[in-house]
Scaffold this motif. Structure first.
Motif, PDB file in Angstrom:
ATOM      1  N   ARG A 426      -1.535   5.022   6.087  1.00  0.00           N
ATOM      2  CA  ARG A 426      -2.703   5.389   5.279  1.00  0.00           C
ATOM      3  C   ARG A 426      -2.301   6.262   4.091  1.00  0.00           C
ATOM      4  NH1 ARG A 426      -6.279   8.263   9.395  1.00  0.00           N
ATOM      5  NH2 ARG A 426      -7.272   9.027   7.477  1.00  0.00           N
ATOM      6  N   LEU A 427      -1.403   7.230   4.328  1.00  0.00           N
ATOM      7  CA  LEU A 427      -0.947   8.088   3.240  1.00  0.00           C
ATOM      8  C   LEU A 427      -0.235   7.272   2.165  1.00  0.00           C
ATOM      9  CD1 LEU A 427      -0.449  10.844   1.936  1.00  0.00           C
ATOM     10  CD2 LEU A 427       1.567  11.107   3.405  1.00  0.00           C
ATOM     11  N   LEU A 428       0.686   6.382   2.587  1.00  0.00           N
ATOM     12  CA  LEU A 428       1.430   5.574   1.634  1.00  0.00           C
ATOM     13  C   LEU A 428       0.498   4.642   0.846  1.00  0.00           C
ATOM     14  CD1 LEU A 428       4.296   4.861   0.635  1.00  0.00           C
ATOM     15  CD2 LEU A 428       4.373   3.079   2.392  1.00  0.00           C
ATOM     16  N   THR A 429      -0.460   4.042   1.540  1.00  0.00           N
ATOM     17  CA  THR A 429      -1.405   3.143   0.883  1.00  0.00           C
ATOM     18  C   THR A 429      -2.239   3.894  -0.143  1.00  0.00           C
ATOM     19  OG1 THR A 429      -1.535   1.749   2.852  1.00  0.00           O
ATOM     20  CG2 THR A 429      -3.317   1.529   1.249  1.00  0.00           C
ATOM     21  N   GLY A 430      -2.702   5.103   0.234  1.00  0.00           N
ATOM     22  CA  GLY A 430      -3.506   5.884  -0.693  1.00  0.00           C
ATOM     23  C   GLY A 430      -2.746   6.302  -1.932  1.00  0.00           C
ATOM     24  N   LEU A 431      -1.426   6.457  -1.810  1.00  0.00           N
ATOM     25  CA  LEU A 431      -0.620   6.906  -2.940  1.00  0.00           C
ATOM     26  C   LEU A 431      -0.193   5.770  -3.862  1.00  0.00           C
ATOM     27  CD1 LEU A 431       1.647   9.528  -1.090  1.00  0.00           C
ATOM     28  CD2 LEU A 431      -0.202  10.034  -2.703  1.00  0.00           C
ATOM     29  N   VAL A 432       0.271   4.657  -3.287  1.00  0.00           N
ATOM     30  CA  VAL A 432       0.817   3.576  -4.131  1.00  0.00           C
ATOM     31  C   VAL A 432      -0.175   2.436  -4.350  1.00  0.00           C
ATOM     32  CG1 VAL A 432       3.137   4.139  -3.353  1.00  0.00           C
ATOM     33  CG2 VAL A 432       1.884   2.313  -2.212  1.00  0.00           C
ATOM     34  N   GLY A 433      -1.257   2.407  -3.591  1.00  0.00           N
ATOM     35  CA  GLY A 433      -2.267   1.367  -3.761  1.00  0.00           C
ATOM     36  C   GLY A 433      -2.168   0.273  -2.725  1.00  0.00           C
ATOM     37  N   ALA A 434      -3.329  -0.204  -2.275  1.00  0.00           N
ATOM     38  CA  ALA A 434      -3.370  -1.215  -1.220  1.00  0.00           C
ATOM     39  C   ALA A 434      -2.739  -2.524  -1.663  1.00  0.00           C
ATOM     40  CB  ALA A 434      -4.824  -1.435  -0.791  1.00  0.00           C
ATOM     41  N   GLU A 435      -2.867  -2.878  -2.929  1.00  0.00           N
ATOM     42  CA  GLU A 435      -2.336  -4.166  -3.395  1.00  0.00           C
ATOM     43  C   GLU A 435      -0.832  -4.232  -3.216  1.00  0.00           C
ATOM     44  OE1 GLU A 435      -2.188  -6.866  -7.478  1.00  0.00           O
ATOM     45  OE2 GLU A 435      -3.514  -5.119  -7.356  1.00  0.00           O
ATOM     46  N   ARG A 436      -0.145  -3.153  -3.516  1.00  0.00           N
ATOM     47  CA  ARG A 436       1.321  -3.131  -3.397  1.00  0.00           C
ATOM     48  C   ARG A 436       1.741  -3.197  -1.932  1.00  0.00           C
ATOM     49  NH1 ARG A 436       4.584   0.936  -7.411  1.00  0.00           N
ATOM     50  NH2 ARG A 436       6.546  -0.254  -7.527  1.00  0.00           N
ATOM     51  N   PRO A 441       3.871  -6.066   3.555  1.00  0.00           N
ATOM     52  CA  PRO A 441       3.505  -5.136   4.634  1.00  0.00           C
ATOM     53  C   PRO A 441       4.673  -4.798   5.544  1.00  0.00           C
ATOM     54  CG  PRO A 441       2.584  -7.307   5.032  1.00  0.00           C
ATOM     55  CD  PRO A 441       3.126  -7.338   3.641  1.00  0.00           C
ATOM     56  N   ASP A 442       5.600  -5.741   5.762  1.00  0.00           N
ATOM     57  CA  ASP A 442       6.748  -5.459   6.638  1.00  0.00           C
ATOM     58  C   ASP A 442       7.641  -4.384   6.020  1.00  0.00           C
ATOM     59  OD1 ASP A 442       8.365  -6.095   9.010  1.00  0.00           O
ATOM     60  OD2 ASP A 442       9.846  -6.699   7.500  1.00  0.00           O
ATOM     61  N   ALA A 443       7.868  -4.496   4.703  1.00  0.00           N
ATOM     62  CA  ALA A 443       8.673  -3.473   4.023  1.00  0.00           C
ATOM     63  C   ALA A 443       7.967  -2.117   4.076  1.00  0.00           C
ATOM     64  CB  ALA A 443       8.937  -3.883   2.579  1.00  0.00           C
ATOM     65  N   ALA A 444       6.645  -2.121   3.969  1.00  0.00           N
ATOM     66  CA  ALA A 444       5.893  -0.867   4.040  1.00  0.00           C
ATOM     67  C   ALA A 444       6.087  -0.209   5.394  1.00  0.00           C
ATOM     68  CB  ALA A 444       4.417  -1.133   3.772  1.00  0.00           C
ATOM     69  N   ARG A 445       6.043  -1.001   6.468  1.00  0.00           N
ATOM     70  CA  ARG A 445       6.250  -0.447   7.809  1.00  0.00           C
ATOM     71  C   ARG A 445       7.656   0.134   7.942  1.00  0.00           C
ATOM     72  NH1 ARG A 445       3.065  -4.995   9.253  1.00  0.00           N
ATOM     73  NH2 ARG A 445       4.942  -6.268   9.519  1.00  0.00           N
ATOM     74  N   GLN A 446       8.635  -0.588   7.418  1.00  0.00           N
ATOM     75  CA  GLN A 446      10.012  -0.082   7.492  1.00  0.00           C
ATOM     76  C   GLN A 446      10.176   1.200   6.672  1.00  0.00           C
ATOM     77  OE1 GLN A 446      13.208  -3.096   7.065  1.00  0.00           O
ATOM     78  NE2 GLN A 446      11.550  -4.607   7.028  1.00  0.00           N
ATOM     79  N   LEU A 447       9.525   1.228   5.515  1.00  0.00           N
ATOM     80  CA  LEU A 447       9.643   2.417   4.661  1.00  0.00           C
ATOM     81  C   LEU A 447       9.076   3.650   5.373  1.00  0.00           C
ATOM     82  CD1 LEU A 447       9.072   2.617   0.876  1.00  0.00           C
ATOM     83  CD2 LEU A 447       8.002   4.305   2.340  1.00  0.00           C
ATOM     84  N   VAL A 448       7.953   3.459   6.064  1.00  0.00           N
ATOM     85  CA  VAL A 448       7.342   4.566   6.804  1.00  0.00           C
ATOM     86  C   VAL A 448       8.320   5.128   7.835  1.00  0.00           C
ATOM     87  CG1 VAL A 448       5.623   5.075   8.577  1.00  0.00           C
ATOM     88  CG2 VAL A 448       4.926   3.973   6.439  1.00  0.00           C
ATOM     89  N   LEU A 458       7.519  10.719   2.453  1.00  0.00           N
ATOM     90  CA  LEU A 458       6.619   9.647   2.036  1.00  0.00           C
ATOM     91  C   LEU A 458       6.128   9.868   0.611  1.00  0.00           C
ATOM     92  CD1 LEU A 458       4.622   9.316   5.362  1.00  0.00           C
ATOM     93  CD2 LEU A 458       5.975   7.482   4.314  1.00  0.00           C
ATOM     94  N   ARG A 459       5.830  11.094   0.254  1.00  0.00           N
ATOM     95  CA  ARG A 459       5.351  11.377  -1.101  1.00  0.00           C
ATOM     96  C   ARG A 459       6.458  11.182  -2.127  1.00  0.00           C
ATOM     97  NH1 ARG A 459       0.339  13.508  -1.525  1.00  0.00           N
ATOM     98  NH2 ARG A 459      -0.678  14.164   0.433  1.00  0.00           N
ATOM     99  N   ILE A 460       7.697  11.533  -1.777  1.00  0.00           N
ATOM    100  CA  ILE A 460       8.807  11.297  -2.702  1.00  0.00           C
ATOM    101  C   ILE A 460       9.021   9.800  -2.899  1.00  0.00           C
ATOM    102  CG2 ILE A 460      11.310  11.525  -2.990  1.00  0.00           C
ATOM    103  CD1 ILE A 460      11.103  14.256  -1.597  1.00  0.00           C
ATOM    104  N   ALA A 461       9.016   9.062  -1.793  1.00  0.00           N
ATOM    105  CA  ALA A 461       9.172   7.602  -1.901  1.00  0.00           C
ATOM    106  C   ALA A 461       8.043   7.002  -2.730  1.00  0.00           C
ATOM    107  CB  ALA A 461       9.203   6.987  -0.508  1.00  0.00           C
ATOM    108  N   ALA A 462       6.821   7.453  -2.494  1.00  0.00           N
ATOM    109  CA  ALA A 462       5.678   6.945  -3.257  1.00  0.00           C
ATOM    110  C   ALA A 462       5.809   7.289  -4.730  1.00  0.00           C
ATOM    111  CB  ALA A 462       4.388   7.525  -2.692  1.00  0.00           C
ATOM    112  N   ALA A 463       6.288   8.499  -5.042  1.00  0.00           N
ATOM    113  CA  ALA A 463       6.457   8.887  -6.443  1.00  0.00           C
ATOM    114  C   ALA A 463       7.463   7.980  -7.146  1.00  0.00           C
ATOM    115  CB  ALA A 463       6.910  10.342  -6.523  1.00  0.00           C
ATOM    116  N   ASN A 464       8.541   7.608  -6.453  1.00  0.00           N
ATOM    117  CA  ASN A 464       9.524   6.695  -7.050  1.00  0.00           C
ATOM    118  C   ASN A 464       8.919   5.317  -7.278  1.00  0.00           C
ATOM    119  OD1 ASN A 464      11.703   8.510  -7.234  1.00  0.00           O
ATOM    120  ND2 ASN A 464      12.224   8.222  -5.080  1.00  0.00           N
TER     121      ASN A 464
END
Length: 602
Positions: A426-436, A441-448, A458-464
């Motif tokens: 939820r935090l990652l989605t709110g920061l980078v956007g649901a579309e991305r 989605p698999d990469a998003a799970r791995q990134l988390v 998570l915030r540093i990754a989202a900022a990049n």
């Protein structure tokens, strides 16, 4: 004959000093003088002269001492002074020939003059009594009888000094009181009557901030070293000194303008989860503890914004820099900031920490205010900043488990763990956007998971990702798999990296703690036991357990059960980065060995 014990033992006859020969002769005579007119048993004399095991000839030696002392006194013109009775000895002299008796007589006279309302004459009598002192009572002599008597006589001297100071206060001789009370506190740092006298004298001299500092210092000694609060008399003096200060400060527009501070930092964008902890924090002053990057500050600040209406008199905030490359903020500096924020002008901010604390707490006593003490490094840094009013609340964040605040101040301890996987998504989605996120989605799970579900990571990754719209989540995952610490950084901002945050905790460790922390990188699993680490290092389990507990209190590892611990994946990666060559060599491995970074242990 004159017998003087208010200092080194001295016996004189018509102005000529009597020479007492031997090592034990003076102690023998002093033991009788402090019990003038009373029989002192030979057993007590023996125990005084020989504190350890007395020799078999002890009684015979006492008889010889007594015989020699009797002859010496007779030759000096005092026949019959020393006599043997059944089971002991007694010295019979005119009590007024002993200086301590003269001292007590003068003290009684002075007290009578005080009761008669003649403080000037009483001070003169007290002075006459104190002039008799030539140093510590019975100085240079040792033994149970002598030591006990000396302590009692010294206490009588201190009481007389305090009584004289009371009379001097009545006469307005404040500087004299300050000097004598300070001297007494140097001798006996816990002496509350002397502290009260010093406070009253300083207050009358217009040195009220110093008076409040005295109270704070004495109270700290009593609480920290004896576990006691000041007695009712000293608390009463403190109140009498503080109330005029509080009243004048609050009411005088020339010194203070009532302000409603609003110092909370901006609320963290996209704050998610923590609902149970938000409810727990709201039940009283709380200490939020956790590892670097877990979101302690975000939780405290978010709670403050959610409940602003509960604190209509304002919110105070300070980053104490307990974990920072700069020097930590001292309590005195933080108090000065808070007092200015509350409306105290610069010229009225006390210089000492105790007087500043007293003014700060008095200003908050009737106010509903939130105080956020962020990034604390120690309990000592926090204590002076805790508000005392029933309407005030403190939120403290720290990487250290400051158990002293829980034990003494009753602060509620709240441990902060990484986010759940769902909260992290939820935090990652709110920061980078649901579309991305939907694009991969698999990469998003791995990134988390590669971010260890730490909000900062998570915030540093989202900022990049936000800074490079063309960067795909899958590519960022590959970078994280290659070197997570290097990938969790923001170009151009050396402090916006996970490694920097971890380093601040690492630098606070002692060298033995650092050494063991680095060695944890050699373990194959994140979960480990004391026995496993002990087997790896070759150190005794007791030593290993103590060091692991210290790392756990610093929140570099977490406890999983009795003798069992766990290190967070990203913290383990940081330990790898800090692993020194000497640690690998000491383990019997080489850098070329495929096992050089992991050792599997049962």
């Amino acid at each position: 004959m004159k017998y003087r014990i208010l200092g080194p033992l001295d016996v004189s006859i018509r102005g000529h000093q009597l020479v007492l020969k031997g090592v034990r002769g003076p102690t023998f005579l002093a033991s009788l003088l402090v019990n003038v007119g009373r029989v002192v048993s030979i057993e007590r004399i023996v125990s005084t002269l020989w504190s350890d095991e007395p020799p078999a000839t002890a009684w015979h030696q006492v008889l010889n001492l007594a015989s020699g002392m009797r002859r010496a006194l007779e030759r000096a013109g005092a026949p019959g002074t020393l006599s043997r009775t059944q089971g002991g000895y007694r010295i019979s002299v005119d009590p007024e020939t002993i200086d301590v008796v003269q001292f007590d007589t003068l003290a009684v006279t002075a007290r009578r003059l005080v009761a008669d309302g003649r403080p000037d004459a009483a001070v003169a009598a007290f002075d006459e009594a104190l002039v008799l002192w030539r140093g510590p009572a019975l100085s240079g002599l040792r033994g149970s009888l002598v030591d006990s008597a000396a302590q009692t006589i010294e206490e009588r001297r201190r009481v007389v000094i305090e009584e004289r100071a009371e009379a001097q206060l009545t006469l307005g001789r404040y500087e004299e009181v300050i000097n004598s009370a300070r001297a007494l506190l140097t001798e006996e740092p816990y002496r509350q009557r002397a502290a009260g006298l010093l406070m009253r004298a300083l207050h009358h001299c217009g040195r009220t901030p110093e008076a409040l500092e005295v109270y704070g210092e004495v109270r700290s000694r009593l609480v920290d070293q004896l576990g006691l609060e000041p007695g009712a008399d000293l608390r009463s003096v403190h109140k009498s000194v503080l109330e005029p200060v509080k009243s004048e400060t609050v009411r005088s527009s020339s010194r203070i303008t009532v302000r409603v501070p609003a110092e909370l930092p901006a609320d963290a964008s996209g704050f998610v989860g923590r609902s149970d902890l938000l409810a727990e924090v709201g039940t009283g002053s709380a200490l939020i503890v956790g590892q670097a990057g877990v979101g302690k500050t975000a939780l405290a600040v978010h709670w403050g914004h959610l409940h602003r209406e509960r604190f209509p008199d304002g919110q105070l905030y300070v980053d104490l820099r307990g974990y920072h490359r700069d020097v930590p903020v001292s309590p005195c500096e933080a108090l000065a900031r808070f007092l200015r924020a509350l409306g105290v002008d610069d010229g009225s901010v006390p210089a000492g920490v105790e007087s500043a604390t007293a003014l700060y707490r008095s200003l908050l006593s009737d106010r509903r205010i939130l105080v956020v003490l962020d990034n604390a490094g120690s309990a000592e840094q926090v204590r002076p900043l805790l508000p005392s009013g029933t309407g005030a609340r403190a939120l403290i964040t720290s990487r250290m488990t400051l158990s002293g605040l829980v034990a003494r101040e009753g602060v509620r301890l709240t441990f902060l763990d990484p986010l759940s996987h769902e909260e992290s998504q939820r935090l990652l989605t709110g920061l980078v956007g649901a579309e991305r996120i939907r694009a991969d989605p698999d990469a998003a799970r791995q990134l988390v998971e590669l971010c260890g579900r730490l909000p900062l990571a998570l915030r540093i990754a989202a900022a990049n990702l936000i800074g490079d719209p063309a960067l795909r989540l899958g590519d960022h995952v590959l970078a994280l798999r290659s070197n997570r610490l290097a990938a969790l950084a923001i170009d151009g901002d050396p402090e916006a990296t996970l490694e920097y945050a971890f380093t601040l905790s690492y630098q606070r460790l002692t060298e033995p703690q650092r050494h063991l922390f680095r060695r944890l990188a050699l373990l194959a699993r994140a979960d480990f036991t004391v026995g496993a680490v002990s087997a790896m290092t070759g150190e005794p389990e007791l030593v290993t357990a103590r060091l692991l507990q210290q790392l756990q209190r610093s929140n570099l590892i977490e406890r999983r059960g009795t003798g069992s611990f766990r290190i967070h994946d990203l913290m383990r990666a940081f330990a790898h980065s800090k692993l020194a060559n000497r640690d690998v060599v000491a383990s019997g491995l080489t850098r070329d060995d495929p096992r050089s970074l992991t050792v599997s242990l049962p």
